[in-house]
Design an enzyme around this catalytic site. Structure first.
Site, mmCIF file in Angstrom:
data_model
loop_
_atom_site.group_PDB
_atom_site.id
_atom_site.type_symbol
_atom_site.label_atom_id
_atom_site.label_comp_id
_atom_site.label_asym_id
_atom_site.label_seq_id
_atom_site.Cartn_x
_atom_site.Cartn_y
_atom_site.Cartn_z
ATOM 1 N N THR A 1 0.723 -1.365 0.042
ATOM 2 C CA THR A 1 0.275 -0.045 -0.085
ATOM 3 C C THR A 1 0.824 1.210 -0.047
ATOM 4 O O THR A 1 0.161 2.357 -0.141
ATOM 5 C CB THR A 1 -0.747 0.090 1.340
ATOM 6 O OG1 THR A 1 0.071 -0.057 2.377
ATOM 7 C CG2 THR A 1 -1.954 -1.326 1.107
ATOM 8 N N ASN B 1 3.937 -3.991 13.776
ATOM 9 C CA ASN B 1 3.575 -4.763 14.984
ATOM 10 C C ASN B 1 3.922 -6.243 14.568
ATOM 11 O O ASN B 1 3.902 -6.996 13.501
ATOM 12 C CB ASN B 1 2.062 -4.730 15.228
ATOM 13 C CG ASN B 1 1.134 -5.252 13.945
ATOM 14 O OD1 ASN B 1 0.832 -4.628 12.975
ATOM 15 N ND2 ASN B 1 0.827 -6.646 14.166
ATOM 16 N N ASP C 1 -0.215 -3.487 19.048
ATOM 17 C CA ASP C 1 -0.429 -2.994 17.644
ATOM 18 C C ASP C 1 0.085 -1.745 17.436
ATOM 19 O O ASP C 1 -0.476 -1.103 16.601
ATOM 20 C CB ASP C 1 -1.716 -2.969 17.204
ATOM 21 C CG ASP C 1 -2.017 -3.061 15.612
ATOM 22 O OD1 ASP C 1 -0.729 -3.325 14.972
ATOM 23 O OD2 ASP C 1 -3.269 -2.947 14.963
#
Lengths: 531, 252
Positions: free
Chosen positions: A174, A258, A301
């Site tokens: 992305t 993460n 996270d």
């Protein structure tokens, strides 16, 4: 003059300038900071400043900023792109493998790139893309199915496309690539699907891979001992935001995400190197020179994917080449970028999990903050603190600007078996009904971590930021406003309601001698200028 | 584009390929916790959204009906479609998970619907803020479908402790204008620069921050708690009436 003829002539003029400008050179990329007319890479310059020396729009006239054109793509999804602007054209990526070249005079499209997303691509957070890189006569972008594609800058036609990894195993891509020398450097996404993260470099001409750095240490690599058993195989550590580059040190700086699974740390005992870290890689070989892990054995996270911003600062009376990052774990960090040693760490929002950061860079952990089966409160929330949204550094104010989500969440943990290519998060988070999170735009003094000002937002921030020599910081919000703040004080000076969530960072450029500000909102690209 | 593809594939397949598959159920549970639990509860026991462990759904009990609602949403409710997020296998895994936790006996509620209806429209004052079948006020959430939309436990909590879980968009906003007048209403819009509210007379107000003396949002309900003003028996009666509101025949 006939309007059609005029626009045809204008379009031709823009086109011919592109022809005249010729291929984008490395020299041009390295001098990108001093050219206020263009925007040639994700962070504007290799240091990731997102700062423009352009001063036409300034604190005293910004209130008069008006929209000039809007291009509606009609593509659903979240727009996160940083456009490339050069010589009459704007190149922007859109969700779901769409991209466009727009005429800067009118916003009319010159070409449209589209590649249907194959079935079976798993994404945590939407079919997003954060932008192009450019070199020579090619633009480079990742496609969602974990490929890197080169397209012809004149036509948008594909030149080459290289598969980085198998999307059916949870890999995706992305982020905007970064040009380093004759290479296209790129990250990947997919830490929520049991992938093993990496940073890759590809030959810009051929698309052949030059090197790969695994962000999760495997057998035979230092750091593998920080993963219990074979948990490194599904260790996550994705690299979904563009890094920065110091040509003098020949080092690429890139943040890592993460560890997987996100919330159940019991299946991966140890520090889980090199997740939630900043890594410095030799540009020629991809070998790691140093690393700094912000959150060892993360269970919240808290990716370390914010742009690593390179700047010079005073520390204990000496000038230091620093790299700074507002980390998702709630702390701001400044590191010596020659060796990765910590210079400063200071909380910028509520961080209930650590009572400060020790001199060795390790957090002073507070007990009882880990996720549980029934939910355990911890701060910041899953999104941070500061998440991925582009940050900015102004050498004029000597302030570093970023957004922050301020608040806490309940963190849940569930035992979860790994299944190839499927969600591997091992639970979730929930907001606290009586303690809703808010947000802010924060200005920090890089050398001390001291907060200079905060501009309050009513919810979690969405957009990135831009600073200019006109004394301004531009941003946007979830509720659809694009705004300008006084870079020195945080006072709001201008706003425009776009009608769509602003997720992308604003950019600025010159066109025909006039300064423009451009930003995606909703499914459209907006440009603004003074009357 | 993706939802259209899904809509096509659902017709082609009317059986869940993952029914009873342990791995799929586990994956579905993970997805459920992330996407569904904020409304349906961490174990599908219901919350602001319906209890899904009963095995009986207002949208239909067949696997295909459950699939359709997950992919495309439930019209007239707050349930959004997830067709853009998941491919059809993902949706089927969620269905497999839901089947694995369903079958819990429905909670027994003893109460008198007619009494509850009377309480609602007369004694309790609910009608001053809520609306059923086109009658009543728009200040609070429309209750025409509330028996479908909310679990029993949630409705009970909402009556006794309205602040515990506020329906999004019904925050209380108070604006004090420069001349000192105070406007209180429910939030229609609230952002860094402005606020839009509807007051008890259903008038809309909109202000920029710089135009007013103050602008504050509270994450509190404007509804009073009924734990003391109604007897336990009356609460049960009211709950029986509310859970019977499923969008049919409420046209008074």
């Amino acid at each position: 003059m006939n309007r059609i003829l005029l626009s045809a002539l204008l379009a031709c003029a823009a086109w011919s300038r592109l022809e005249a400008a010729g291929p984008v050179t490395l020299k041009e990329l390295h001098e990108g900071q001093s050219d206020a007319a263009t925007w040639l890479m994700y962070g504007k310059n290799y240091a990731g400043w997102r700062y423009s020396e352009q001063t036409q729009i300034h604190t005293n006239n910004v209130a008069g900023l008006q929209p000039r054109w809007i291009y509606q793509t009609g593509v659903n999804g979240k727009f996160e792109t940083t456009p490339i602007v050069r010589d009459g054209l704007m190149f922007l990526t859109a969700p779901s493998n769409h991209a466009y070249a727009l005429d800067l005079a009118t916003g009319r499209p010159m070409w449209h790139y589209y590649k249907p997303v194959p079935a079976g691509v798993n994404l945590c957070c939407g079919q997003v893309n954060r932008g192009f890189a450019v070199l020579g006569d090619k633009l480079f972008k990742v496609n969602l199915e974990a490929t890197l594609a080169a397209v012809d800058i004149k036509t948008g036609q594909p030149v080459w496309e290289t598969s980085m990894e198998d999307p059916r195993k949870g890999y995706s891509a992305t982020s905007a690539p970064l040009i380093v020398k004759d290479m296209v450097v790129t990250g990947m996404a997919g830490a929520e699907f049991g992938t093993r993260g990496f940073i890759d470099a590809y030959d810009a001409q051929s698309g052949k891979r030059r090197w790969r750095f695994h962000t999760v240490a495997g057998p035979g690599e230092p750091g593998v001992e920080s993963w219990g058993g074979d948990s490194w195989k599904r260790g996550g550590g994705s690299t979904w935001v563009t890094g920065t580059y110091d040509a003098e040190l020949n080092l690429i700086y890139w943040g890592t995400g993460n560890p997987g699974p996100d919330f159940d740390g019991s299946v991966r005992p140890g520090d889980n190197l090199y997740t939630c870290s900043l890594v410095a890689l030799d540009a020629d070989t991809g070998k790691m020179k140093w690393h700094f892990q912000f959150t060892p054995h993360d269970v919240h996270d808290w990716d370390a994917t914010s742009d690593p911003v390179l700047l010079e600062m005073e520390h204990n009376g000496r000038k230091v080449k620093a790299v700074v990052m507002a980390n998702r774990n709630g702390f701001y960090y400044a590191l010596d970028r020659t060796n990765g040693k910590m210079l400063v760490a200071k909380a910028y929002t509520q961080a209930s999990w650590a009572d400060g950061i020790g001199a060795d860079g390790r957090p002073n952990l507070i007990a009882g903050q880990d996720p549980t089966d029934t939910g355990n409160k911890s701060c910041p929330s899953i999104g941070g603190g500061h998440n991925w949204q582009a940050t900015t550094y102004s050498p004029a104010t000597r302030l570093y600007y970023f957004t922050s989500t301020d608040g806490c969440q309940l963190y849940f943990k569930t035992a979860q078996d790994y299944v190839d290519g499927l969600w591997y998060q091992a639970s979730t988070t929930q907001g606290l009904a009586q303690e809703p999170t808010t947000g802010s735009v924060i200005a920090v003094k890089p050398a001390s971590g001291e907060i200079a000002w905060k501009f309050p937002l009513v919810g979690a921030p969405t957009s990135g930021l831009l600073s200019t020599a006109g004394g301004l910081v531009f941003g946007g919000d979830r509720e659809g406003y694009v705004f300008a703040l006084d870079a020195a004080t945080g006072k709001p000076l201008w706003r425009f309601q776009t009608g769509g969530v602003v997720i992308a960072p604003p950019i600025t450029y010159l066109f025909r001698g006039k300064q423009y500000v451009a930003v995606s909102a909703g499914a459209s690209m907006f440009t603004f200028a003074l009357p | 584009m993706v939802p259209l593809v899904l809509a096509g594939s659902i017709r082609a397949q009317d059986k869940n390929p993952f029914h009873g598959n342990k791995d799929a159920i586990e994956a579905g549970r993970g997805m459920f916790r992330i996407y569904c639990s904020p409304c349906h509860g961490i174990g599908a026991e219901g919350g602001r959204g319906p209890d899904l462990t009963l095995g009986s759904y207002s949208v239909g009990n067949e696997d295909t009906a459950v699939f359709r609602v997950i992919a495309s949403g439930a019209k007239g409710t707050e349930m959004p479609g997830f067709g853009e997020r998941f491919d059809s296998d993902g949706v089927w895994r969620l269905v497999a998970y839901l089947r694995s936790v369903s079958g819990k006996p429905a909670p027994k509620l003893t109460g008198n619907r007619a009494n509850g209806e009377k309480l609602y429209w007369e004694k309790s004052g609910c009608v001053a803020c809520h609306r059923i079948g086109g009658r009543g006020s728009r200040m609070g959430p429309d209750l025409t479908l509330v028996g479908r939309q909310r679990s029993l436990a949630y409705l009970r909590e909402a009556l006794v402790d309205p602040d515990a879980s506020l329906t999004p968009g019904y925050n209380k906003v108070t604006i004090v204008t420069k001349d000192g007048s105070k406007i209180t209403g429910v939030q229609k819009g609230y952002d860094a620069f402005s606020a839009q509210v509807m007051d008890a007379q259903e008038n809309y107000h909109s202000y920029f921050r710089e135009e007013v003396r103050s602008m504050e949002r509270e994450f509190k309900s404007m509804m009073p708690g009924y734990g003391k003003s109604l007897t336990p028996r009356e609460l049960d009666d009211l709950l029986v009436y509310l859970t019977s509101l499923r969008g049919q025949g409420e046209n008074r």
